[in-house]
Design a protein around this motif. Structure first.
Motif, PDB file in Angstrom:
ATOM      1  N   VAL C  59     -30.365 153.285  -2.736  1.00  0.00           N
ATOM      2  CA  VAL C  59     -28.934 153.019  -2.914  1.00  0.00           C
ATOM      3  C   VAL C  59     -28.738 151.764  -3.772  1.00  0.00           C
ATOM      4  CG1 VAL C  59     -26.848 152.381  -1.684  1.00  0.00           C
ATOM      5  CG2 VAL C  59     -28.290 154.176  -0.799  1.00  0.00           C
ATOM      6  N   THR C  60     -29.520 150.740  -3.475  1.00  0.00           N
ATOM      7  CA  THR C  60     -29.384 149.499  -4.235  1.00  0.00           C
ATOM      8  C   THR C  60     -29.792 149.706  -5.690  1.00  0.00           C
ATOM      9  OG1 THR C  60     -29.988 148.342  -2.218  1.00  0.00           O
ATOM     10  CG2 THR C  60     -30.005 147.057  -4.237  1.00  0.00           C
ATOM     11  N   TYR C  61     -30.898 150.411  -5.872  1.00  0.00           N
ATOM     12  CA  TYR C  61     -31.422 150.649  -7.216  1.00  0.00           C
ATOM     13  C   TYR C  61     -30.401 151.421  -8.041  1.00  0.00           C
ATOM     14  CZ  TYR C  61     -35.082 151.835 -10.619  1.00  0.00           C
ATOM     15  OH  TYR C  61     -35.847 151.947 -11.749  1.00  0.00           O
ATOM     16  N   CYS C  62     -29.661 152.273  -7.377  1.00  0.00           N
ATOM     17  CA  CYS C  62     -28.687 153.118  -8.052  1.00  0.00           C
ATOM     18  C   CYS C  62     -27.375 152.379  -8.282  1.00  0.00           C
ATOM     19  CB  CYS C  62     -28.472 154.362  -7.196  1.00  0.00           C
ATOM     20  SG  CYS C  62     -27.536 155.643  -7.962  1.00  0.00           S
ATOM     21  N   GLY C  63     -27.377 151.085  -7.977  1.00  0.00           N
ATOM     22  CA  GLY C  63     -26.199 150.279  -8.276  1.00  0.00           C
ATOM     23  C   GLY C  63     -25.091 150.381  -7.255  1.00  0.00           C
ATOM     24  N   GLN C  64     -25.413 150.876  -6.058  1.00  0.00           N
ATOM     25  CA  GLN C  64     -24.370 151.019  -5.040  1.00  0.00           C
ATOM     26  C   GLN C  64     -24.472 149.938  -3.975  1.00  0.00           C
ATOM     27  OE1 GLN C  64     -22.079 153.386  -5.789  1.00  0.00           O
ATOM     28  NE2 GLN C  64     -23.395 153.494  -7.590  1.00  0.00           N
ATOM     29  N   SER C  65     -25.026 148.798  -4.335  1.00  0.00           N
ATOM     30  CA  SER C  65     -25.261 147.663  -3.422  1.00  0.00           C
ATOM     31  C   SER C  65     -25.932 148.097  -2.122  1.00  0.00           C
ATOM     32  CB  SER C  65     -24.012 146.827  -3.207  1.00  0.00           C
ATOM     33  OG  SER C  65     -23.022 147.511  -2.518  1.00  0.00           O
ATOM     34  N   VAL C  66     -25.249 148.185  -1.006  1.00  0.00           N
ATOM     35  CA  VAL C  66     -25.955 148.429   0.252  1.00  0.00           C
ATOM     36  C   VAL C  66     -25.289 149.530   1.063  1.00  0.00           C
ATOM     37  CG1 VAL C  66     -26.850 146.106   0.457  1.00  0.00           C
ATOM     38  CG2 VAL C  66     -24.609 146.624   1.361  1.00  0.00           C
ATOM     39  N   ASP C  67     -26.071 150.102   1.961  1.00  0.00           N
ATOM     40  CA  ASP C  67     -25.561 151.141   2.837  1.00  0.00           C
ATOM     41  C   ASP C  67     -25.462 150.574   4.250  1.00  0.00           C
ATOM     42  OD1 ASP C  67     -25.008 153.315   4.342  1.00  0.00           O
ATOM     43  OD2 ASP C  67     -26.721 154.506   3.704  1.00  0.00           O
ATOM     44  N   LEU C  68     -24.254 150.192   4.641  1.00  0.00           N
ATOM     45  CA  LEU C  68     -24.097 149.572   5.963  1.00  0.00           C
ATOM     46  C   LEU C  68     -23.947 150.602   7.071  1.00  0.00           C
ATOM     47  CD1 LEU C  68     -21.743 146.518   5.311  1.00  0.00           C
ATOM     48  CD2 LEU C  68     -24.211 146.595   5.401  1.00  0.00           C
ATOM     49  N   LEU C 214     -27.467 161.681  -4.169  1.00  0.00           N
ATOM     50  CA  LEU C 214     -28.899 161.770  -3.855  1.00  0.00           C
ATOM     51  C   LEU C 214     -29.406 160.461  -3.252  1.00  0.00           C
ATOM     52  CD1 LEU C 214     -31.160 163.918  -4.461  1.00  0.00           C
ATOM     53  CD2 LEU C 214     -31.877 162.314  -6.226  1.00  0.00           C
ATOM     54  N   SER C 215     -28.982 159.349  -3.827  1.00  0.00           N
ATOM     55  CA  SER C 215     -29.480 158.068  -3.312  1.00  0.00           C
ATOM     56  C   SER C 215     -29.010 157.852  -1.878  1.00  0.00           C
ATOM     57  CB  SER C 215     -29.035 156.922  -4.220  1.00  0.00           C
ATOM     58  OG  SER C 215     -27.683 156.622  -4.017  1.00  0.00           O
ATOM     59  N   PHE C 216     -27.763 158.240  -1.600  1.00  0.00           N
ATOM     60  CA  PHE C 216     -27.283 158.062  -0.229  1.00  0.00           C
ATOM     61  C   PHE C 216     -27.965 159.037   0.726  1.00  0.00           C
ATOM     62  CE2 PHE C 216     -23.821 155.638  -2.062  1.00  0.00           C
ATOM     63  CZ  PHE C 216     -23.662 154.652  -1.107  1.00  0.00           C
ATOM     64  N   VAL C 217     -28.219 160.247   0.243  1.00  0.00           N
ATOM     65  CA  VAL C 217     -28.937 161.197   1.095  1.00  0.00           C
ATOM     66  C   VAL C 217     -30.325 160.641   1.410  1.00  0.00           C
ATOM     67  CG1 VAL C 217     -29.992 163.483   1.150  1.00  0.00           C
ATOM     68  CG2 VAL C 217     -27.667 163.216   0.345  1.00  0.00           C
ATOM     69  N   GLY C 218     -30.960 160.052   0.391  1.00  0.00           N
ATOM     70  CA  GLY C 218     -32.265 159.430   0.625  1.00  0.00           C
ATOM     71  C   GLY C 218     -32.170 158.344   1.673  1.00  0.00           C
ATOM     72  N   SER C 219     -31.162 157.507   1.538  1.00  0.00           N
ATOM     73  CA  SER C 219     -30.987 156.425   2.496  1.00  0.00           C
ATOM     74  C   SER C 219     -30.734 156.982   3.896  1.00  0.00           C
ATOM     75  CB  SER C 219     -29.830 155.542   2.042  1.00  0.00           C
ATOM     76  OG  SER C 219     -29.458 154.667   3.054  1.00  0.00           O
ATOM     77  N   GLY C 220     -29.877 158.011   3.970  1.00  0.00           N
ATOM     78  CA  GLY C 220     -29.572 158.600   5.267  1.00  0.00           C
ATOM     79  C   GLY C 220     -30.801 159.217   5.905  1.00  0.00           C
ATOM     80  N   ALA C 249     -32.982 145.358   6.672  1.00  0.00           N
ATOM     81  CA  ALA C 249     -33.389 146.179   5.523  1.00  0.00           C
ATOM     82  C   ALA C 249     -32.892 145.561   4.222  1.00  0.00           C
ATOM     83  CB  ALA C 249     -32.842 147.596   5.685  1.00  0.00           C
ATOM     84  N   ILE C 250     -31.672 145.031   4.245  1.00  0.00           N
ATOM     85  CA  ILE C 250     -31.144 144.399   3.037  1.00  0.00           C
ATOM     86  C   ILE C 250     -32.022 143.223   2.648  1.00  0.00           C
ATOM     87  CG2 ILE C 250     -29.199 143.107   2.077  1.00  0.00           C
ATOM     88  CD1 ILE C 250     -27.384 144.777   3.913  1.00  0.00           C
ATOM     89  N   THR C 251     -32.431 142.440   3.654  1.00  0.00           N
ATOM     90  CA  THR C 251     -33.303 141.297   3.387  1.00  0.00           C
ATOM     91  C   THR C 251     -34.572 141.756   2.676  1.00  0.00           C
ATOM     92  OG1 THR C 251     -32.471 140.362   5.437  1.00  0.00           O
ATOM     93  CG2 THR C 251     -34.371 139.290   4.466  1.00  0.00           C
ATOM     94  N   ALA C 252     -35.171 142.822   3.202  1.00  0.00           N
ATOM     95  CA  ALA C 252     -36.406 143.319   2.591  1.00  0.00           C
ATOM     96  C   ALA C 252     -36.157 143.772   1.155  1.00  0.00           C
ATOM     97  CB  ALA C 252     -36.967 144.478   3.414  1.00  0.00           C
ATOM     98  N   VAL C 253     -35.053 144.471   0.952  1.00  0.00           N
ATOM     99  CA  VAL C 253     -34.758 144.985  -0.383  1.00  0.00           C
ATOM    100  C   VAL C 253     -34.545 143.824  -1.357  1.00  0.00           C
ATOM    101  CG1 VAL C 253     -33.053 146.227  -1.752  1.00  0.00           C
ATOM    102  CG2 VAL C 253     -33.845 147.188   0.391  1.00  0.00           C
ATOM    103  N   VAL C 254     -33.824 142.826  -0.902  1.00  0.00           N
ATOM    104  CA  VAL C 254     -33.547 141.683  -1.783  1.00  0.00           C
ATOM    105  C   VAL C 254     -34.829 140.923  -2.097  1.00  0.00           C
ATOM    106  CG1 VAL C 254     -32.411 139.456  -1.875  1.00  0.00           C
ATOM    107  CG2 VAL C 254     -31.152 141.440  -1.119  1.00  0.00           C
TER     108      VAL C 254
END
Ligand SMILES: Nc1ncnc2c1ncn2[C@@H]1O[C@H](COP(=O)(O)OP(=O)(O)OP(=O)(O)O)[C@@H](O)[C@H]1O
Ligand SMILES: Nc1ncnc2c1ncn2[C@@H]1O[C@H](COP(=O)(O)OP(=O)(O)OP(=O)(O)O)[C@@H](O)[C@H]1O
Ligand SMILES: [Mg+2]
Ligand SMILES: [Mg+2]
Lengths: 378, 335, 321, 498
Positions: C59-68, C214-220, C249-254
């Motif tokens: 999700v982040t890579y796709c430019g959608q910041s974060v999935d809360l 797709l990115s959100f489905v991946g995240s889900g 998870a956000i911490t890890a991604v950042v």
């Protein structure tokens, strides 16, 4: 608010002594919980030791260091409480101010409702979801509803004082339950009932010490930081062991929380790495997430020799005890916890005198007696 | 006809939060038992104090196009510091002052991390939040600090004017003052410009970094003021009011978005955000009157938030689809 | 030229440098640090987080910041897994994945179609699902009772050749798979382009809605796998099982070097970020640091690392420009 | 200004420039993309405090170290890139940083709106309410607001960096009358534009720059466009629109009364292999919308479209690209290029993603083609690793063209392919388009530069207010700039009433 109250008061008085008779005749003694155990169990009034001059100067391993935490009700001059209407409990309205949602509390609320039904009372539940701000609002809302009595589970021990003061000023009798308020808070309470957290953690310490042969080293996983269970369940164990098993050394105390078994598992794994064979006993403050995390970490490391004991009696815990993975748990039954304040309230409405504070007798659950506690309440 | 409808729509979207608030309030008054009486309305207003004051600074940061995730940690720092100072000095003034100063200092650090170190505000304040929360918990072994002096409690619960408890009055006065500042002074307007387009603000001779640092320190100040006042009101401060359950942060975001603020910056209003807080508080209060549990409250909260953002997005989507269309060509098509 | 190379190296492998520093630190602190069991423990400890973060990273890579919405997705998945176990293991796993995929689909379609701010939308979704679970199941624990409970428990307990936990295998396999997918496949390339600029991607002929979804489905789905593991570990489901995971998870991604604007970083970096978190926690516990001080240290380390990667990046751009 | 130097790290963007501007005079600056015009102007506007050299205004030397100082010195600038804040009202944008105050800090809202009205009136936007949000304006309205904003500072020196790039001819004309007006009021104006016709229309002096260096300053009366072009590119450009031999093949695209409600109506035309169709019209005539519908970005409502003889109905954009249609979008920065990715990745992006059917990316195979294209278009620097955002506008446009040429499109639709591009790059782009078409492909070109449309295309489709005004054949009709302009503006009133 007070107008409404006197109004309802006179109404029930009109019903005459009839209501009181009926109320007193209610057979509550035979009520059973879902496991077939009595819903209302024996309680005890604990003895209080002499208060030390300055508890903070004592070491943390001395139980008197925690005097104010363990005996907040000691040396409190109670303020004058509303007089009992003594016209019977039937038809009375209760509000239960719940601290929050949790499987334990789901069972608790169920029992409160069950008990209220037995006594012919009406009970309304407001849950603050562990948020003081919401509880503050709910205290006001509860006052606004002018119930005959409020059962109050504080979100936080210390913040409860302001809440209790408000309800006291509104002239509504309050029975504290589940979590003890602080010293200041106790003066406003009609009565308090709940689990004897310190006693059960001491009992746990005693049983575990005996199993460990009064030697070896231990680690403690605390409850959520700041809550009363945080102190009671960690320092109850530590002070008791310092007393009865001075050879046992506390290696570390950590607070990985109560939400994630994964976090707990990580901490315990790290302990096993760090202390290796020196680690003999682990105490947990809770038996779902924390027991699971600890057991899994020990199994993963092949350390079946480590004794694990935890506080409270979730289904997870009882299953682990049956499987022999958990040495013991303690009995803190949520249903009995939830039913108790209703019993006190009923007694008070019936004009009986009730104790200022009563506690549920704790017990250790181990492989020998686990069948008695099944099926689990939560 | 069409023009009237357009005007009406514009009016609705500009005053969205008042309409939602009115809808919630009227529905609850009609149907929720014991919702509509002076005592409960006083309760409702009083409950909005903490979030109402905190949302001020939070909105200013949003207007600047940033997000401050450390707000809840600042509330906790402030509450604990205030109570500590009251314990030490016995003066509430000293406690609140110390807390606000601390809040400003934290805000400045946040601002510097964002402007100087150029760290995304979401990330910088996330780190800051972890750090501060650790500090607060460490300072008192996570215990709640408390005092036994209830003068502040009583004062804040009193009603100088009918219905409205003093704590609500204070919040309302502060909200109105800051709202006036943000909407009627040139300096306040500059915050919007910085959030709307940093570059054009810079060309216009405004120093965006100063305004950003200003916004973060205002957020620090108001979060601290709210936290300190609330702690004084409760005569105690928990180590972490957001530890369990739903964090107040979520409430703040929901309230300001209801109030029309956008995470992209340049939009938002202090008064609207305050009404956002009032709406959510009224919702919680009313649902409690309905004897509905907390689960229903967050569910409804989520649904309301969803509908509002979805409606906003859909109307923007429609508008973009029709952008640049020529109305006379439509008329032709229909004939 | 030399300086540019160093900076380039740092900005590309920044997280792994932290990992190496932490490993060095660990060796100094404890002689047991380098033992296989400890290393496996570290991996084991972050395996769920790693699975979750690799999904969030899409999700982040796709430019959608974060999935809360992840905490609620985890909770929903844990309920679904326990309720569908009676139909057998495979159907259970499929249903669990499906539940995560559906929440992701819902998020992705709405966010992608109407360009709603992700933070606000996923927060609202999180509220709704959290509320829904609690309305339906209350806040009770739901335990596994029917179906192949032994196999279900083994999901989080099974160790390959008695040593390597299944979670770690899943995490590493997922990350390798995703890394190759994201960096080499056409869809991965599209993720990157959408992350760089949605509009340009659209005008380049990319079906942006599909990629965001797709990115959100991946995240889900990653959240659902995490939920499945957590349910298996606790042998139960409860509404709060996902609490706090979103920010971890956000911490890890950042830490992985991804930027919230999207289009930068790699999944391999996420592994580095996750390892850094695991190592840091491990070292602090080995040091016997109090839980609260651990938070303080984590906060500081986090800010410093982010600042440092930022700093090298700007320096690098200045040199190239 | 004397001996102005501005470096970006080691790169000299402006190298020792000296210019004099007198009150009441328009001084145009010409130069290729990347010549350093904007940079020089930004120095004047106080945006680069680290410049070298001396600047004096009315004989007193000033140090322009911030936009505020520059403004205080009476310098106002209209930026090449729009510098307005979308969510803020028009009035507040106009007076940004300089909002009218009362009692020290309070905002004087009455004065704000009244003054804003005044300046909006000046630029012909009196119909716009000052409370309107800028995001609700169209692009050319925003550009005019930008001009109003510059005027609001009551400047002595006004810098206009390509103010007409987003304006139509008509609006441009209005701008020139405003400029005349300002000249009379004694303002000194620095004017940058790539349209030499404009430059010769408004300016008194023309300075040409090349590679950051000063080439020549001449009075308008003493020079010719050819001379200026020679100064700009360093060589003569003859036969700008040389005659092209067209061999027309089969029909590629045919539209039959295409209609999209509210945007365009009843458009019919066809394009053949080896042919360039121009679309011409005023800004807002619906040219972009038509192009977007042709490629499937927007859906149309009525009519039929045939591609290579096959009827296509509501096709998606992705599908169009698969079918070998390319659409070079209008705004290269927002819609065309990934500014923070390198040249190579930008060029391969469309082909690799939308035309390949394999699961994996196969960029390596494109390497030679990319190098060839960069060579052909003379992209500078010729380094595939260079980040596109750091290129000059002309080179960015070349990269964008290369990106679509790589897909070897059967039908190439170009929307403003040379907006803001200098003459040299322009002819390079034109050559590439012609070469591509000569290979038996078709192209549709949309441009506000009528000379370009007229010069390049074989036939021109005229759009007026969303309606077709006919198709002009190049060989039969007179396709000169002037006649196109007349037709586009013509007696369009009749349509509006109908
Ligand atoms: N996002 C937008 N918001 C408001 N108006 C818009 C928007 N986009 C386009 N317009 C307006 O819609 C009309 C049609 O625009 P369009 O881009 O089709 O014109 P065009 O014929 O392509 O001319 P040009 O390309 O020269 O602008 C114009 O008036 C334009 O200003
Ligand atoms: N901020 C910057 N950092 C590095 N290089 C820059 C920067 N701004 C401009 N340049 C470079 O300086 C040179 C001059 O740029 P400038 O924008 O002044 O050109 P220009 O003459 O205005 O061109 P155009 O006609 O395309 O607007 C270009 O090569 C550009 O790449
Ligand atoms: Mg320029
Ligand atoms: Mg156009």
């Amino acid at each position: 608010a007070s107008d409404t109250q006197t109004a309802t008061g006179t109404e029930t008085a009109d019903a005459g002594g009839d209501n009181l008779e009926k109320s007193k005749a209610i057979d509550w003694q035979s009520a059973k919980d879902n496991a077939g155990n009595p819903l209302f169990i024996d309680t005890f009034v604990p003895d209080t030791p002499e208060k030390p001059a300055d508890p903070d100067s004592l070491p943390e391993t001395d139980e008197l260091h925690w005097f104010n935490f363990e005996y907040p009700y000691a040396e409190i001059q109670k303020l004058e409480q509303p007089a009992s209407p003594a016209d019977g409990c039937i038809g009375k309205k209760l509000i239960l101010l719940k601290n929050g949602d949790h499987p334990y509390h789901t069972a608790y609320i169920e029992a409160t409702k069950q008990a209220a039904e037995i006594f012919g009372m009406e009970v309304e539940v407001m849950s603050a979801n562990w948020d003081v701000n919401i509880q503050t609002q709910q205290v006001d809302q509860a006052i606004n509803e002018a119930p005959d009595l409020i059962i109050y589970n504080p979100v936080d021990q210390e913040t409860s004082v302001t809440h209790l003061r408000k309800m006291y000023d509104a002239g509504i009798p309050v029975i504290g339950s589940n979590v003890m308020p602080s010293n200041e808070g106790f003066q406003y309470l009609l009565s308090f009932c709940g689990p004897a957290d310190w006693d059960q953690s001491k009992l746990l310490a005693q049983y575990m010490a005996e199993k460990a042969g009064y030697k070896g080293n231990y680690c403690v996983i605390t409850h959520n930081p700041g809550g009363s269970a945080y102190y009671a369940r960690a320092y109850g164990v530590i002070t008791e062991l310092a007393k009865i098993a001075p050879d046992m050394v506390c290696l570390d105390i950590q607070s990985p929380g109560t939400d994630s078994a994964e976090n707990v598992k990580q901490v315990v794994s790290d302990w096993i790495t760090k202390y290796g064979d020196d680690l003999d006993v682990i105490f947990t403050s809770e038996t779902t997430v924390q027991a699971t995390g600890s057991i899994e970490a020990c199994e993963a490391a092949g350390r079946s020799d480590i004794l694990i004991g935890g506080i409270d009696n979730s289904e997870t815990a009882l299953n682990y005890i049956k499987e022999g993975k958990l040495t013991c748990a303690t009995n803190q039954p949520p249903m009995q916890d939830g039913a108790l304040p209703v019993l006190l309230a009923a007694k008070w409405f019936n004009g009986e005198t009730i104790d200022d504070y009563v506690f549920m007798e704790p017990a250790v659950i181990n492989a020998d007696n686990v069948e008695d506690f099944l099926p689990a309440q939560w | 006809m069409d023009k009237d409808r357009k005007k009406w729509m514009a009016f609705c979207s500009a005053n969205r939060v008042y309409l939602i608030f009115a809808a919630v309030f009227v529905l609850m008054s009609l149907f929720a038992p014991r919702f509509f009486n002076t005592y409960n309305i006083g309760t409702l207003l009083g409950t909005a104090m903490l979030n109402g004051i905190v949302v001020i600074g939070f909105t200013i940061v949003l207007i600047c196009g940033h997000l401050d995730l450390s707000t809840v940690a600042i509330i906790n720092v402030a509450g604990n510091l205030a109570i500590y100072m009251v314990q030490k000095t016995g003066s509430f003034g000293a406690g609140i002052l110390a807390a606000v100063v601390a809040g400003i200092v934290i805000g400045i650090v946040n601002g510097l991390l964002v402007t100087r170190a150029k760290i995304n505000s979401f990330i910088a304040t996330l780190g800051m939040s972890t750090l501060l929360q650790g500090l607060v918990s460490y300072s008192n072994n996570a215990a709640t600090r408390s005092i036994t002096d209830f003068t502040m409690t009583d004062f804040l619960d009193k009603k100088l004017i009918p219905i409205v408890p003093n704590r609500a009055l204070i919040a309302i006065i502060i909200v109105l003052l800051v709202h006036f500042f943000m909407s009627r002074t040139t300096m306040g307007k500059n915050f919007y410009l910085v959030g709307g387009n940093v570059e054009s603000a810079w060309y216009a001779g405004i120093r965006p970094e100063h305004y950003l640092i200003g916004a973060f320190s205002l957020n620090g100040a108001f979060a601290a003021l709210g936290g300190a006042l609330y702690a004084c009101y409760l005569a105690s401060a928990m180590a972490d009011i957001g530890a369990m359950g739903v964090s107040p942060l979520n409430m703040l975001i929901a309230a300001s978005v209801l109030g029309g603020a956008s995470l992209a910056g340049g939009r938002g209003s202090i008064l609207h955000s305050f009404f956002g807080v009032l709406t959510l508080t009224a919702l919680y209060n009313g649902l409690t009157c309905f004897k509905l549990g907390y689960e229903m409250q967050i569910f409804v909260n989520g649904i309301v938030l969803m509908i509002v953002v979805l409606m906003e997005a859909v109307s923007l989507y429609r508008k973009n689809k029709l952008a640049g269309s020529k109305s006379d060509l439509f008329k032709q098509a229909q004939n | 030229m030399k300086k540019a190379n160093i900076l380039e190296f740092v900005s590309r492998f920044g997280t792994y440098m932290i990992v190496i520093i932490l490993v060095g630190l660990g060796c100094v602190i404890s002689d047991k640090f380098l033992s296989t069991t400890n290393l496996i423990n570290i991996l084991d400890a972050v395996s769920y987080l790693g699975i979750l973060a690799s999904g969030m990273a899409l999700v982040t890579y796709c430019g959608q910041s974060v999935d809360l919405s992840t905490p609620s997705t985890i909770a929903v998945a844990s309920f679904v897994s326990i309720l569908t176990l009676r139909f057998g293991m495979i159907p259970m796993i499929l249903c669990t994945l499906l539940s995560g995929a559906l929440i992701g689909l819902f998020n992705g379609l709405i966010v992608g179609k109407f360009r709603i701010n992700t933070v606000v939308w996923t927060l609202a979704v999180s509220f709704v699902f959290a509320g829904l679970i609690r309305v339906i199941f209350g806040s009770a624990n739901i335990y596994v009772t029917t179906g192949n409970t032994r196999a279900f428990e083994q999901i989080s307990r099974y160790r390959i050749s008695g040593r390597i936990p299944l979670g770690v295998v899943v995490m590493v396999a997922l990350m390798i798979g995703l890394h190759i997918f994201v960096s080499r496949s056409r869809i991965g390339r599209q993720l990157k382009l959408v992350g760089c600029s949605e509009l340009v991607a659209r005008y380049s002929g990319i079906n942006v809605l599909r990629i965001i979804t797709l990115s959100f489905v991946g995240s889900g789905m990653a959240a659902a796998i995490t939920g499945l593991f957590i349910a298996s570990l606790s042998k139960s489901a409860c509404y709060n099982y996902g609490t706090g995971y979103e920010f971890r998870a956000i911490t890890a991604v950042v830490l992985s070097g991804m930027v919230l604007d999207g289009g930068r970083g790699s999944i391999a970096g996420v592994l580095g970020g996750v390892l850094a978190i695991g190592l840091l926690n491990n070292i602090m516990t080995l040091l016997g640091l109090n839980s609260f001080l651990q938070d303080v240290v984590t906060g500081i380390v986090f800010i410093v690392i982010v600042w440092f990667t930022n700093y090298t990046k700007t320096k690098l751009e200045a040199l190239n420009g | 200004m004397q001996h102005i130097v501005k470096r970006f790290s080691s790169f000299l963007a402006v190298n020792d420039i000296s210019i004099q501007v007198r009150p009441g005079e328009v001084h145009a600056i010409c130069g290729e993309n990347g010549a350093g015009k904007s940079t020089l102007m930004k120095v004047l506007a106080g945006e680069y405090p680290d410049y070298e050299g001396r600047i004096s205004i009315h004989g007193t030397e000033v140090k322009l170290d911030s936009p505020t100082t520059a403004r205080r010195c009476g310098i106002a600038i209209i930026h090449q890139e729009l510098g307005l804040a979308g969510p803020i009202s028009v009035a507040e944008n106009i007076f940004a940083g300089n909002l009218p105050r009362k009692k020290g800090i309070l905002l004087d809202r009455r004065k704000l709106y009244e003054d804003a009205k005044k300046y909006l009136g000046m630029v012909g936007l009196s119909y716009v309410r000052p409370e309107t949000l800028v995001s609700a304006l169209s692009q050319h309205e925003a550009q005019l607001v930008e001009i109003a904003k510059a005027l609001s500072n009551d400047p002595k020196i006004l810098i206009m960096d390509e103010p007409t790039s987003a304006l139509s001819r008509e609006e441009g004309k209005r701008l020139f009358s405003i400029i005349e007006d300002l000249k009379k009021r004694g303002l000194a104006i620095l004017y940058i534009s790539h349209f030499l016709s404009e430059v010769f229309e408004v300016s008194d002096y023309i300075t040409t720059m090349r590679d950051g260096r000063h080439v020549a300053t001449e009075a308008k009366t003493e020079t010719t466009p050819e001379k200026v072009i020679y100064h700009m590119v360093g060589k003569d450009i003859k036969d700008f629109y040389a005659e092209r031999k067209t061999t027309v093949g089969s029909t590629v695209l045919e539209a039959k009364s295409l209609t999209r409600y509210g945007f365009f109506q009843n458009i019919s035309f066809d394009v053949h292999e080896g042919e360039i169709l121009g679309i011409c019209g005023l800004s807002g005539a619906g040219r972009t919308e038509l192009a977007r519908a042709l490629v499937g970005i927007d859906q149309w409502d009525e009519g039929e479209l045939f591609y290579e003889g096959e009827s296509i109905r509501n096709h998606s954009y992705t599908e169009s690209i698969r079918r070998n249609i390319a659409y070079l979008a209008e705004d290269r920065k927002l819609q065309g290029l990934m500014l923070n990715l390198p040249i190579g990745e930008n060029i391969t992006s469309a082909k690799a993603i939308c035309q390949s059917r394999s699961f994996w990316c196969q960029e390596e195979q494109e390497k030679n083609a990319v190098d060839g294209l960069m060579e052909e278009l003379q992209v500078n620097p010729r380094n595939v690793k260079k980040i596109v955002g750091q290129l000059s506008g002309g080179n960015q446009q070349k990269v964008l063209l290369a990106k679509w040429l790589l897909t070897d499109p059967k039908l190439l639709i170009l929307d403003e392919p040379t907006r803001g591009v200098d003459v040299g790059a322009k002819s390079m782009i034109h050559e590439a388009i012609k070469r591509h078409v000569d290979k038996g492909n078709a192209a549709i070109i949309i441009s506000s530069d009528l000379m370009e449309v007229g010069g390049l295309s074989d036939r021109v489709l005229l759009l007026y207010h969303g309606r077709q005004r006919g198709i002009i054949e190049k060989d039969k009709d007179n396709c000169s700039e002037v006649s196109l302009l007349m037709l586009a503006n013509g007696d369009g009133k009749a349509y509006e009433e109908g």
